[in-house]
Write a protein that holds these residues in place. Structure first.
Motif, PDB file in Angstrom:
ATOM      1  N   GLU A 115       0.802  -1.218   0.000  1.00  0.00           N
ATOM      2  CA  GLU A 115       0.000   0.000   0.000  1.00  0.00           C
ATOM      3  C   GLU A 115       0.837   1.270   0.000  1.00  0.00           C
ATOM      4  O   GLU A 115       0.604   2.171  -0.751  1.00  0.00           O
ATOM      5  N   THR A 116       1.790   1.310   0.870  1.00  0.00           N
ATOM      6  CA  THR A 116       2.555   2.536   0.993  1.00  0.00           C
ATOM      7  C   THR A 116       4.034   2.197   1.122  1.00  0.00           C
ATOM      8  O   THR A 116       4.466   1.753   2.171  1.00  0.00           O
ATOM      9  N   GLN A 169       1.213   6.386  -2.972  1.00  0.00           N
ATOM     10  CA  GLN A 169      -0.224   6.164  -2.828  1.00  0.00           C
ATOM     11  C   GLN A 169      -1.029   7.445  -2.759  1.00  0.00           C
ATOM     12  O   GLN A 169      -2.237   7.419  -2.589  1.00  0.00           O
ATOM     13  N   CYS A 170      -0.363   8.568  -2.861  1.00  0.00           N
ATOM     14  CA  CYS A 170      -1.096   9.825  -2.685  1.00  0.00           C
ATOM     15  C   CYS A 170      -2.017  10.077  -3.877  1.00  0.00           C
ATOM     16  O   CYS A 170      -1.903   9.425  -4.911  1.00  0.00           O
TER      17      CYS A 170
END
Ligand code: ADP
Ligand code: MG
Length: 613
Positions: free
Chosen positions: A398-399, A524-525
Motif C-alpha cells: 500500500e505505501t 499512494q497519494c
C-alpha cells in the motif's frame, strides 16, 4: 539678541541621564553590572515601590578607595576604559556614565570598603550635588542606595508603568543577568518579600532555577567553536516550545543582548521542526575576542554589531542543528507530563486526590526519560540491518515507505528495550495510535504524525544531501489541471526542484499542467491533490519566486499527502516497521509542526497512576 544660549551643565547632565536611565530597571542593571565588574560573588538587590522610592544594590566585590569614590559619580569617569582604546572591553561597563546619571536624578548614597581598609567610606549625591567623603561602618564591598528616583526629572515618572509593570521588568532583568553569571549568587527583595534567591551554582541548575525544572529537563547542551568564536549553552528540544520569544536569552561575552539578528537565526535552526507561532527556549552564550563585536552602538548596550555577522550566523545554525540532530530521536518529557496531567485529572474523579497531583509526584518524569534516551543515539547499538520487506505484508503494497533497510523484528514480538528504543508494537487503538512496549516503558505513537515525519526527512535528505533526484513512481494515467498562465510558468521554472523531490510536472498548454510521476515514498497519494497543492503554493504569494523558500512548504505538503492517515488499520508487522523507521529517522520525535510523534510512560508512572507507587 541671540536666541541660542548654552545650557547649564546640570541640564545637560539630566538630558544625558535620560538616555542611560530610562526606568527603575535601568538603575538596577547599571548597579548590578558594576557589582559584577567589581568581582562580586554575591549581590543583594532590594526594591521598594518598584524602585521609584528605593533601590539598594549591595555586593561583596572589590570596593573603592577614597579617590575612586570621589570620582565615581563624575560624568565620564570610569576605571574600565583606556582613553586610547575603545575596542577591548572586557567589562560590562565602560561609558563611565551610569553613576553620574543616577546621581543627577535622585538621592544616591554609596558606602564602600576595600579589603585593606579599616572602615568603610560614604559619599552622597543629591540631584548632582556631591557631598564630602566621610568614614562610616560597613562591610567589604559596595552598597549603593538610590532614593526618590526621577524626583529631579519628574516628567519621566509620568512615562513609567504601574509599580507592578516596573517591578516585573526588574525581576526579568535580574533573572537575565543571573542566568549569564551562574557563578554569582543573587537575591532580590521587593517590598520586603524575597522574589529571587539564586545561590552560586552550575549553569543547568541556574537555568532550572529561572526557567523552571521542566524547561531545564527538556533542554540539550550545545557546544561549538570556530576561529576564536565559542558557542555554549542550552536549547530546548523541538517538542518543547512556548508561544513567545521571552525565554530566548542571548549573551555575548557575558553581556545580555536582545539582538534582532539573533532571532531569525534561531528561527532558521528550528524552521522545519516548529510551527511558525511557536518558539524554542534558549540560553546561548557567545564568547569571542572583543574586537569582533562592537558593544558601543546602543546607550544601554542592548544591541551589538558583529564584525563577521554572516559567518557567525552560519556557525550558530550549524552548531545548534548538530545538537538537535544528536538528540533527534528524543521526544520531550514535557508533553508526556502534560498528557499525564490530563490522564490523572480525568482519573481524579474516581480515584481521589492522590491522582490529581500525579504530575507533581513524578517530578523526574522528564529527567528519567532523558537519561534513558541519552544513552542511545540513533544507530550505534543496533544490530546489523537486513532487508525487511518480507515482514511488511500488506503495508508494503500500500505505501512503500519501507524501502530503507531496517533491523528485523525479533519474531516473537517481545519487548526489546535495549535493542529497539521504541519497543515492539502491541496493538493499535482508534485505528490511529500504535501502542508499543520496550523493557520498561509503554510507548504510544501517533501513526500519522510519525509517518509524516519519516517521509519529510527522507525527501529532505534527497533534496539537500544527494546529487540524485528522489525516486519517482510514474503514473499510469498522468493527470492534468488548469492554472493561470503565470503560475504555470513559475511551476515550470521550479521543475528541477520538484523533480529533485520526485515529482515530475510538465506543461500541457499555456494554462495547463500535467503531473506524470509522484515521489515514490508517497506513491499512494492522490496525484491531482498533490498537483493542486503545488499550484496553490505558487498562486498564493506572487511576490516570492524563489524556489528555495518554498521547499519546506513542499516537503510538508508532500509528507502530509503521502503519510498513513489516522483511521487506517495497521498490522503488527507494519507497526513494527514504522517504529524501526522512526528509530533511524532524524528528528523523528516530533512532527514538522513541533508536536510529539510519540509519548511514553514508564513502569513507575503507570503504577503511580493506579495508586501502587
Ligand atoms: P562604568 O561602569 O561605565 O565604568 P559607572 O558610572 O557605572 O561607569 O561607574 C564608575 C566607576 O565607579 C566604575 O568604573 C568603577 O570604578 C566604580 N564603581 C562603580 N560601582 C562599583 C562597585 N559596585 N564596586 C566597585 N567599584 C565600583
Ligand atoms: Mg557601570
Amino acid at each position: 539678541m541671540s536666541k541660542i544660549h548654552k545650557l547649564q551643565l546640570s541640564t545637560i547632565n539630566r538630558i544625558a541621564a535620560g538616555e542611560v536611565i530610562e526606568r527603575p530597571a535601568s538603575v538596577v542593571k547599571e548597579l548590578v553590572e558594576n557589582a559584577i565588574d567589581a568581582g562580586a560573588t554575591h549581590i543583594n538587590i532590594t526594591i521598594e515601590r518598584a524602585g521609584k522610592s528605593l533601590i539598594i544594590v549591595e555586593d561583596n566585590g572589590s570596593g573603592m578607595d577614597k579617590e575612586d569614590l570621589q570620582l565615581a559619580m563624575e560624568r565620564h569617569a570610569t576605571s574600565k576604559l583606556n582613553d586610547d582604546y575603545l575596542v577591548n572591553i572586557p567589562h560590562l561597563g565602560f561609558r563611565g556614565e551610569a553613576l553620574a546619571a543616577i546621581g543627577v536624578i535622585s538621592n544616591v548614597e554609596i558606602i564602600t570598603r576595600q579589603q585593606n581598609m579599616s572602615n568603610a567610606l560614604k559619599i552622597t549625591n543629591n540631584a548632582g550635588v556631591l557631598g564630602a567623603v566621610e568614614p562610616c561602618a560597613g562591610r567589604v564591598g559596595t552598597r549603593i542606595i538610590v532614593r526618590n528616583l526621577f524626583y529631579a526629572t519628574p516628567a519621566r515618572l509620568n512615562f513609567l508603568q504601574t509599580d507592578r509593570g516596573e517591578g516585573a521588568k526588574i525581576k526579568e532583568l535580574v533573572e537575565r543577568i543571573a542566568l549569564s553569571h551562574p557563578q554569582i549568587g543573587f537575591t532580590l527583595f521587593v517590598d520586603g518579600k524575597e522574589k529571587c534567591n539564586h545561590p552560586a551554582q552550575p549553569l543547568p541548575e541556574r537555568i532550572a532555577g529561572i526557567m523552571g525544572r521542566e524547561c531545564a529537563d527538556n533542554m540539550i547542551e550545545v557546544k561549538g567553536e570556530e576561529d576564536e568564536v565559542k558557542i555554549t549553552g542550552f536549547i530546548s528540544l523541538p517538542t518543547y516550545h512556548i508561544g513567545t520569544r521571552l525565554m530566548q536569552y542571548f549573551f555575548i561575552n557575558g553581556r545580555s543582548v536582545m539582538d534582532k539578528q539573533l532571532y531569525p537565526t534561531l528561527r532558521a535552526v528550528y524552521q522545519d521542526v516548529l510551527a511558525h507561532d511557536r518558539h524554542p527556549v534558549v540560553a546561548l552564550f557567545l564568547d569571542m575576542p572583543y574586537h569582533l563585536v562592537d558593544v558601543n552602538v546602543h546607550p544601554t548596550k542592548a544591541e551589538v554589531r558583529f564584525k563577521f555577522a554572516n559567518a557567525l550566523k552560519s556557525l550558530i545554525i550549524r552548531t545548534l542543528r548538530q545538537a538537535l540532530a544528536d538528540h533527534s530521536t528524543r521526544a520531550s518529557g514535557h508533553n508526556t507530563r502534560r498528557s499525564l496531567d490530563i490522564l490523572s485529572r480525568n482519573n481524579a474523579v474516581n480515584l481521589g486526590n492522590n491522582q490529581r497531583n500525579f504530575a507533581f509526584q513524578s517530578p523526574n518524569n522528564a529527567a528519567n526519560f532523558n537519561r534513558i534516551h541519552n544513552n542511545h543515539n540513533s544507530t550505534p547499538n543496533y544490530p546489523p540491518r537486513r532487508g525487511l520487506s518480507d515482514n511488511l505484508g500488506a503495508y508494503k503494497n500500500e505505501t512503500p515507505i519501507n524501502n530503507a533497510e531496517i533491523p528485523p523484528p525479533t519474531g516473537q514480538n517481545t519487548p526489546t528495550g535495549d535493542l529497539y528504543p521504541l519497543g515492539m508494537a502491541r496493538a493499535q487503538i482508534f485505528d490511529t495510535y500504535i501502542i508499543a512496549q520496550n523493557n520498561d516503558q509503554l510507548i504510544m505513537v501517533d501513526q500519522h504524525a510519525a509517518h509524516e515525519r519519516i517521509i519529510y526527512e527522507k525527501l529532505k535528505s534527497y533534496y539537500y544531501n544527494s546529487d540524485k533526484n528522489a525516486p519517482s513512481q510514474d503514473l499510469l494515467f498522468p493527470e492534468s489541471l488548469h492554472a493561470p498562465e503565470d503560475v504555470v510558468e513559475r511551476v515550470i521554472q521550479a521543475r528541477p526542484a520538484l523533480l529533485k523531490l520526485g515529482a515530475n510536472i510538465t506543461k500541457l498548454g499555456d494554462d495547463e499542467l500535467l503531473i506524470n510521476a509522484v515521489p515514490f515514498v508517497i506513491a499512494q497519494c492522490n496525484p491531482l491533490k498533490l498537483l493542486q497543492d503545488i499550484i496553490d503554493n505558487f498562486a498564493n504569494d506572487a511576490l516570492d519566486n524563489a524556489v528555495e523558500g518554498r521547499i519546506n512548504k513542499f516537503l510538508s505538503s508532500f509528507a502530509c499527502h503521502g503519510s498513513i492517515r489516522a483511521g487506517r488499520k495497521l498490522t503488527l508487522p507494519e507497526m513494527d516497521a514504522l517504529l524501526r523507521e522512526m528509530e533511524i529517522t532524524p528528528n523523528s520525535a516530533q512532527c514538522n509542526h513541533g508536536r510529539p510523534t510519540y509519548i511514553h510512560l514508564n513502569m513507575a508512572q503507570i503504577e503511580s497512576l493506579f495508586g501502587r507507587a
